[in-house]
Scaffold this motif. Structure first.
Motif, short mmCIF file in Angstrom:
data_model
loop_
_atom_site.label_atom_id
_atom_site.label_comp_id
_atom_site.label_asym_id
_atom_site.label_seq_id
_atom_site.Cartn_x
_atom_site.Cartn_y
_atom_site.Cartn_z
N HIS A 8 0.83 -1.20 0.00
CA HIS A 8 0.00 0.00 0.00
C HIS A 8 0.87 1.25 0.00
O HIS A 8 2.06 1.18 0.23
CB HIS A 8 -0.93 0.02 1.21
CG HIS A 8 -0.22 0.17 2.53
ND1 HIS A 8 0.35 -0.91 3.18
CD2 HIS A 8 0.01 1.25 3.31
CE1 HIS A 8 0.91 -0.49 4.31
NE2 HIS A 8 0.72 0.82 4.40
N ILE A 9 0.22 2.37 -0.27
CA ILE A 9 0.86 3.66 -0.11
C ILE A 9 -0.04 4.51 0.76
O ILE A 9 -1.25 4.27 0.85
CB ILE A 9 1.14 4.37 -1.47
CG1 ILE A 9 -0.16 4.63 -2.21
CG2 ILE A 9 2.10 3.55 -2.31
CD1 ILE A 9 0.00 5.54 -3.41
N ALA A 10 0.53 5.50 1.42
CA ALA A 10 -0.24 6.42 2.25
C ALA A 10 0.17 7.84 1.90
O ALA A 10 1.34 8.11 1.70
CB ALA A 10 0.02 6.15 3.73
N ILE A 11 -0.83 8.69 1.79
CA ILE A 11 -0.55 10.08 1.47
C ILE A 11 -1.26 10.99 2.47
O ILE A 11 -2.24 10.58 3.11
CB ILE A 11 -1.00 10.43 0.03
CG1 ILE A 11 -2.50 10.24 -0.14
CG2 ILE A 11 -0.20 9.60 -0.98
CD1 ILE A 11 -3.05 10.76 -1.46
N PHE A 54 -8.44 8.84 -11.63
CA PHE A 54 -7.94 7.47 -11.82
C PHE A 54 -9.02 6.39 -11.74
O PHE A 54 -8.73 5.21 -11.88
CB PHE A 54 -6.86 7.16 -10.79
CG PHE A 54 -5.65 8.04 -10.91
CD1 PHE A 54 -4.75 7.85 -11.95
CD2 PHE A 54 -5.42 9.06 -10.02
CE1 PHE A 54 -3.64 8.66 -12.08
CE2 PHE A 54 -4.31 9.88 -10.14
CZ PHE A 54 -3.42 9.69 -11.17
N GLY A 55 -10.25 6.78 -11.45
CA GLY A 55 -11.31 5.79 -11.35
C GLY A 55 -11.14 4.85 -10.16
O GLY A 55 -11.59 3.70 -10.22
N LEU A 56 -10.51 5.32 -9.08
CA LEU A 56 -10.28 4.46 -7.92
C LEU A 56 -11.59 4.16 -7.20
O LEU A 56 -12.46 5.01 -7.09
CB LEU A 56 -9.30 5.11 -6.94
CG LEU A 56 -7.89 5.34 -7.47
CD1 LEU A 56 -7.00 5.90 -6.36
CD2 LEU A 56 -7.29 4.07 -8.04
N LEU A 109 -6.24 0.22 -5.19
CA LEU A 109 -5.23 0.56 -6.19
C LEU A 109 -4.92 -0.70 -6.96
O LEU A 109 -4.19 -1.55 -6.48
CB LEU A 109 -3.94 1.02 -5.50
CG LEU A 109 -3.58 2.47 -5.37
CD1 LEU A 109 -2.14 2.62 -4.91
CD2 LEU A 109 -3.86 3.28 -6.58
N GLY A 110 -5.47 -0.88 -8.14
CA GLY A 110 -5.25 -2.12 -8.86
C GLY A 110 -6.00 -3.26 -8.21
O GLY A 110 -6.96 -3.06 -7.47
N GLU A 111 -5.54 -4.48 -8.45
CA GLU A 111 -6.23 -5.65 -7.92
C GLU A 111 -5.95 -5.93 -6.45
O GLU A 111 -6.82 -6.38 -5.73
CB GLU A 111 -5.83 -6.90 -8.74
CG GLU A 111 -6.46 -6.96 -10.10
CD GLU A 111 -7.99 -7.05 -10.02
OE1 GLU A 111 -8.51 -7.86 -9.24
OE2 GLU A 111 -8.64 -6.29 -10.75
N HIS A 112 -4.72 -5.69 -6.00
CA HIS A 112 -4.34 -6.16 -4.68
C HIS A 112 -3.71 -5.12 -3.77
O HIS A 112 -3.21 -5.47 -2.71
CB HIS A 112 -3.35 -7.34 -4.84
CG HIS A 112 -3.85 -8.39 -5.76
ND1 HIS A 112 -4.88 -9.23 -5.44
CD2 HIS A 112 -3.47 -8.74 -7.01
CE1 HIS A 112 -5.12 -10.05 -6.44
NE2 HIS A 112 -4.28 -9.77 -7.40
N TRP A 115 -6.85 -10.30 0.74
CA TRP A 115 -7.00 -9.91 -0.67
C TRP A 115 -5.86 -10.44 -1.53
O TRP A 115 -5.90 -10.35 -2.74
CB TRP A 115 -7.12 -8.39 -0.79
CG TRP A 115 -6.14 -7.65 0.04
CD1 TRP A 115 -6.35 -7.14 1.30
CD2 TRP A 115 -4.78 -7.36 -0.26
NE1 TRP A 115 -5.21 -6.55 1.77
CE2 TRP A 115 -4.23 -6.67 0.84
CE3 TRP A 115 -3.97 -7.61 -1.35
CZ2 TRP A 115 -2.91 -6.25 0.88
CZ3 TRP A 115 -2.65 -7.18 -1.32
CH2 TRP A 115 -2.15 -6.51 -0.22
N LEU A 116 -4.82 -11.02 -0.94
CA LEU A 116 -3.72 -11.58 -1.71
C LEU A 116 -4.05 -12.96 -2.29
O LEU A 116 -3.28 -13.49 -3.08
CB LEU A 116 -2.47 -11.75 -0.83
CG LEU A 116 -1.59 -10.53 -0.65
CD1 LEU A 116 -0.48 -10.83 0.34
CD2 LEU A 116 -1.00 -10.09 -1.98
N LEU A 117 -5.16 -13.54 -1.91
CA LEU A 117 -5.48 -14.90 -2.33
C LEU A 117 -5.32 -15.16 -3.82
O LEU A 117 -4.86 -16.23 -4.20
CB LEU A 117 -6.88 -15.28 -1.87
CG LEU A 117 -7.00 -15.61 -0.39
CD1 LEU A 117 -8.46 -15.78 0.01
CD2 LEU A 117 -6.21 -16.85 -0.03
#
Length: 143
Positions: free
Chosen positions: A10-13, A29-31, A45-48, A120-122
């Motif tokens: 992940h990222i944090a802002i 970005f359609g998040l 952010l993306g799939e995972h 969510w990593l499954l």
């Protein structure tokens, strides 16, 4: 034992208005919004991966900004901790399993594939092949 990084978690802002930031990132970005409230929001952010947005009164560098890396298991976290403290003489944040600032001040959190928050990593093939269990280990503090 060689440590194997599985990717960016992940990222944090920091922002001055979390609601406006969610609108901006959703628009640009359609998040997809995962959850939010009380000055914070989490967007897929993306799939995972995800982005955490934290509202602050005044923007300044190096407060809650950080990124997370994934390693295979608790043994690899211990290997990372050993290198950080013994070889590089870095201090670990006492409230986390493996949270530190690199020599340049960047905050990094390291988790492993068994952390319960990482279900969510499954879909990752590496996780499926490794037979990782997502049960919370007894007696181990998670953060």
């Amino acid at each position: 034992m060689a440590v194997q990084v599985y990717g960016c978690n992940h990222i944090a802002i920091e922002v001055t208005d979390a609601k406006q930031a969610v609108k901006f990132y959703t628009d640009v970005f359609g998040l997809k919004m995962l959850r939010g409230g009380e000055g914070a929001a989490w967007c897929q952010l993306g799939e995972h991966q995800f982005m955490a947005i934290f509202e602050v009164e005044r923007l300044q560098p190096d407060r809650v900004k950080h990124f997370g890396l994934m390693v295979r298991d608790a043994d690899q976290i211990q290997e990372v901790r050993r290198k950080l403290t013994a070889k590089y003489k870095l201090k670990l944040h006492p409230d986390f399993r493996c949270d530190f600032r690199d020599p340049w001040g960047n905050r990094i959190q390291v988790g492993d594939l068994s952390d319960e928050s990482l279900v969510w990593l499954l879909p990752y093939q590496e996780v499926q092949k490794a037979g990782i269990s997502f049960e919370k280990p007894k007696g181990r503090r998670q953060r």
